[in-house]
Design an enzyme around this catalytic site. Structure first.
Site, PDB file in Angstrom:
ATOM      1  N   ASP A  20      23.548  -1.499 -27.272  1.00 24.10           N
ATOM      2  CA  ASP A  20      25.024  -1.889 -27.067  1.00 24.10           C
ATOM      3  C   ASP A  20      25.266  -3.249 -26.914  1.00 24.10           C
ATOM      4  O   ASP A  20      25.171  -3.703 -25.892  1.00 24.10           O
ATOM      5  CB  ASP A  20      25.130  -1.001 -25.736  1.00 24.10           C
ATOM      6  CG  ASP A  20      24.498   0.424 -25.248  1.00 24.10           C
ATOM      7  OD1 ASP A  20      25.921   0.643 -26.438  1.00 24.10           O
ATOM      8  OD2 ASP A  20      24.205   0.644 -24.763  1.00 24.10           O
ATOM      9  N   HIS A  70      29.693   1.832 -31.023  1.00 25.91           N
ATOM     10  CA  HIS A  70      30.267   0.621 -31.672  1.00 25.91           C
ATOM     11  C   HIS A  70      31.851   0.303 -31.388  1.00 25.91           C
ATOM     12  O   HIS A  70      32.685   1.479 -31.485  1.00 25.91           O
ATOM     13  CB  HIS A  70      30.768   0.859 -33.173  1.00 25.91           C
ATOM     14  CG  HIS A  70      28.723   0.578 -33.288  1.00 25.91           C
ATOM     15  ND1 HIS A  70      28.607  -0.013 -34.953  1.00 25.91           N
ATOM     16  CD2 HIS A  70      28.327   0.029 -33.306  1.00 25.91           C
ATOM     17  CE1 HIS A  70      27.248   0.424 -34.883  1.00 25.91           C
ATOM     18  NE2 HIS A  70      26.552   0.423 -34.232  1.00 25.91           N
ATOM     19  N   THR A  71      32.016  -1.081 -30.295  1.00 28.00           N
ATOM     20  CA  THR A  71      33.267  -1.026 -29.458  1.00 28.00           C
ATOM     21  C   THR A  71      33.834  -2.486 -30.502  1.00 28.00           C
ATOM     22  O   THR A  71      33.224  -3.146 -30.867  1.00 28.00           O
ATOM     23  CB  THR A  71      33.681  -0.689 -28.243  1.00 28.00           C
ATOM     24  OG1 THR A  71      32.644   0.483 -27.536  1.00 28.00           O
ATOM     25  CG2 THR A  71      34.493  -1.250 -27.479  1.00 28.00           C
TER      26      THR A  71
HETATM   27  P1  IMP Z   1      19.100   9.973 -29.052  1.00 28.47           P
HETATM   28  O1  IMP Z   1      19.336   9.010 -29.880  1.00 28.47           O
HETATM   29  O2  IMP Z   1      20.159  10.488 -28.346  1.00 28.47           O
HETATM   30  O3  IMP Z   1      18.146  11.031 -28.811  1.00 28.47           O
HETATM   31  O4  IMP Z   1      18.715   9.270 -27.263  1.00 28.47           O
HETATM   32  C1  IMP Z   1      17.294   8.516 -27.363  1.00 28.47           C
HETATM   33  C2  IMP Z   1      17.492   7.355 -26.179  1.00 28.47           C
HETATM   34  O5  IMP Z   1      18.305   6.074 -26.896  1.00 28.47           O
HETATM   35  C3  IMP Z   1      18.330   7.405 -24.561  1.00 28.47           C
HETATM   36  O6  IMP Z   1      17.490   7.265 -24.107  1.00 28.47           O
HETATM   37  C4  IMP Z   1      19.463   7.170 -25.165  1.00 28.47           C
HETATM   38  O7  IMP Z   1      21.149   6.646 -24.623  1.00 28.47           O
HETATM   39  C5  IMP Z   1      19.827   6.573 -25.863  1.00 28.47           C
HETATM   40  N1  IMP Z   1      20.458   5.358 -26.581  1.00 28.47           N
HETATM   41  C6  IMP Z   1      20.889   6.286 -28.798  1.00 28.47           C
HETATM   42  N2  IMP Z   1      21.313   5.807 -28.874  1.00 28.47           N
HETATM   43  C7  IMP Z   1      22.081   4.744 -28.481  1.00 28.47           C
HETATM   44  C8  IMP Z   1      22.626   3.471 -27.943  1.00 28.47           C
HETATM   45  O8  IMP Z   1      23.255   3.442 -29.454  1.00 28.47           O
HETATM   46  N3  IMP Z   1      22.795   2.574 -27.458  1.00 28.47           N
HETATM   47  C9  IMP Z   1      22.249   2.359 -26.461  1.00 28.47           C
HETATM   48  N4  IMP Z   1      21.284   3.693 -26.381  1.00 28.47           N
HETATM   49  C10 IMP Z   1      21.217   4.552 -27.054  1.00 28.47           C
END
Ligand code: IMP
Length: 456
Positions: free
Chosen positions: A28, A56-57
């Site tokens: 983010d 992505h915003t």
């Molecule tokens: P997953 O990718 O859904 O398996 O999540 C694994 C960890 O990565 C979690 O803590 C999510 O909140 C974090 N996460 C996954 N993608 C993003 C992203 O694009 N931004 C922020 N956190 C992310």
């Protein structure tokens, strides 16, 4: 990888190699906006990792677009937007994003998807949810025991990312985008996959869902495959043909370096190689073709989901930053955890990526928060260190050591030169450059394309 001297926005007469945009924190960082800005000087935008967990915003002329799977470059008419083989694709989510963009008049004809990208199936999303439920229970049961953090929930986005990558590594029954256009192959693979998934999930008390029927799933996915077929192709050859044709590619990292499965705060990470190191495997383009690696970082730190974050704040400053920075997840809507800038973490990420310059985002958010603290080291077991600890358990023990910088008042984000920024903001920029050892070449001071300082 070559060091570039051409800055992030080379003119048309300079044709350096391709560019990568990667997050240096826990996601983010505002990569979508930076990719959108850079897309103008590139011929194609390529995703190489992750899936619909990324959010992505991008704001263009006051219109806000929230993208998950489709590369942000799609908002530039005529650019190729390529989903590489390293991405895990939820095809129904992809169709949904395509339809939403088309309804808003965006030309999506430039989208191409690798035939080797793995498909996120409904059972992957269920498995993701059930795993989190099991982890939550285990975590409650083991609370207070040494090592309990390893059992705790990851706090995933529940988009099926981890289970899909696990199946890719497992191989049997894993489905790739190309399989969606081969009905017989798809049916056989789904029979194998459903047999495993129904047994696995059925054996867990936390699963209350129905069993997966391979025939019904095959019919559903064949229909999706028919609609996506025109976009599915061999993107490895395509990308190499573009490079041979002197085209410039922009690689858009999903998630971020500290969530990288190898180099992040394991196990509180996602399941792909999010750093620039993932580009080769996730697209088939070798590293020497990438000339510039732009590391994107916020002027503070945020994190979504579980896992250590040494500079996390739980006070009024956190609330102020969260609201000023609209720090609520694009994918899940969850309030993000907020803390001071951690330069130990950023310096580590810049090193792992081989970053050549920095894009600093959300500078405006710190206007009016008072004195700014920046973490430059950790105290651990009475020792002082300046190395990051890319391990979920070890980093939990790290106590931040801060330097305090004078703050600055809220300012108009119309500056066109670093000299026009408030003194305190300029001092923060200088401090970051000195500490990380890289130039800040882009400063973002608001969501719109116009609120940006380039060659800062
Ligand atoms: P997953 O990718 O859904 O398996 O999540 C694994 C960890 O990565 C979690 O803590 C999510 O909140 C974090 N996460 C996954 N993608 C993003 C992203 O694009 N931004 C922020 N956190 C992310």
């Amino acid at each position: 990888m070559n060091q570039s001297t051409t800055g992030p926005f080379p003119g048309p007469s300079q044709r350096p190699d391709s560019t990568a945009v990667v997050g240096l924190q826990w996601g983010d960082e505002g990569k979508g906006k930076i990719v959108d800005l850079l897309a103008d000087t590139h011929d194609g935008v390529v995703r190489y990792n992750g899936g619909a967990n990324a959010g992505h915003t991008v704001v263009v002329e006051g219109q806000k677009y929230a993208l998950h799977l489709i590369p942000s470059g799609i908002l530039y008419p005529g650019k190729a937007a390529i989903i590489g083989n390293g991405v895990v694709v939820d095809p129904e989510q992809l169709l949904h994003e395509l339809e939403t963009l088309a309804d808003r008049g965006v030309d999506t004809s430039g989208l191409l998807v690798s035939d080797r990208a793995h498909v996120v199936m409904p059972y992957h999303k269920r498995e993701d949810e059930v795993r989190e439920a099991v982890l939550r229970k285990t975590s409650d049961e083991t609370e207070g025991r040494p090592g309990a953090v390893q059992a705790g929930q990851i706090g995933t986005t529940k988009r099926g990312i981890g289970p899909c990558y696990a199946d890719k590594a497992q191989r049997s029954g894993a489905i790739r985008m190309g399989d969606l256009t081969r009905p017989e192959v798809l049916r056989t693979k789904l029979e194998i996959a459903c047999r495993f998934k129904n047994n696995l999930l059925g054996g867990l008390e936390d699963d209350e869902g129905e069993t997966f029927d391979p025939q019904a799933l095959a019919a559903r996915m064949e229909e999706v495959g028919r609609r996506l077929e025109p976009m599915i192709c061999d993107t490895v050859y395509l990308l190499h043909e573009m490079l041979a044709d002197n085209k410039r590619l922009l690689f858009e990292g999903g998630n971020a370096t500290l969530l990288d499965v190898d180099h992040g705060t394991y196990p509180f990470v996602t399941s792909s190689v999010c750093s620039a190191l993932g580009i080769g495997a996730g697209t088939g383009v070798p590293p020497q073709r990438i000339g510039r690696i732009l590391g994107v970082m916020k002027a503070y730190t945020t994190r979504v989901g579980a896992g250590p974050m040494p500079t996390e704040l739980h006070d009024q400053t956190a609330d102020q930053i969260r609201h000023a920075g609209r720090e609520f997840g694009t994918t899940t809507g969850r309030p993000r955890r907020v803390g001071w800038l951690d330069l130990v973490a950023v310096r580590y990420s810049a090193m792992v990526n081989g970053a050549t310059c920095i894009a600093l985002t959300m500078l405006d958010v710190l206007g009016g928060v008072g004195p700014i603290r920046v973490c430059t080291g950790y105290r651990i077991d009475g020792r002082t260190i300046d190395r990051f600890l890319p391990d979920g358990q070890a980093l939990r023990e790290a106590e931040p050591i801060y330097e305090e910088l004078e703050g600055f008042e809220p300012f108009e984000s119309t500056a066109t030169d670093r000299q026009q920024l408030p003194d305190g903001a300029r001092r923060l920029l200088d401090f970051i450059e000195r500490h990380v050892g890289l130039p800040i070449e882009v400063v973002s001071m608001g969501p719109d394309r116009a609120q940006t300082l380039v060659h800062a």
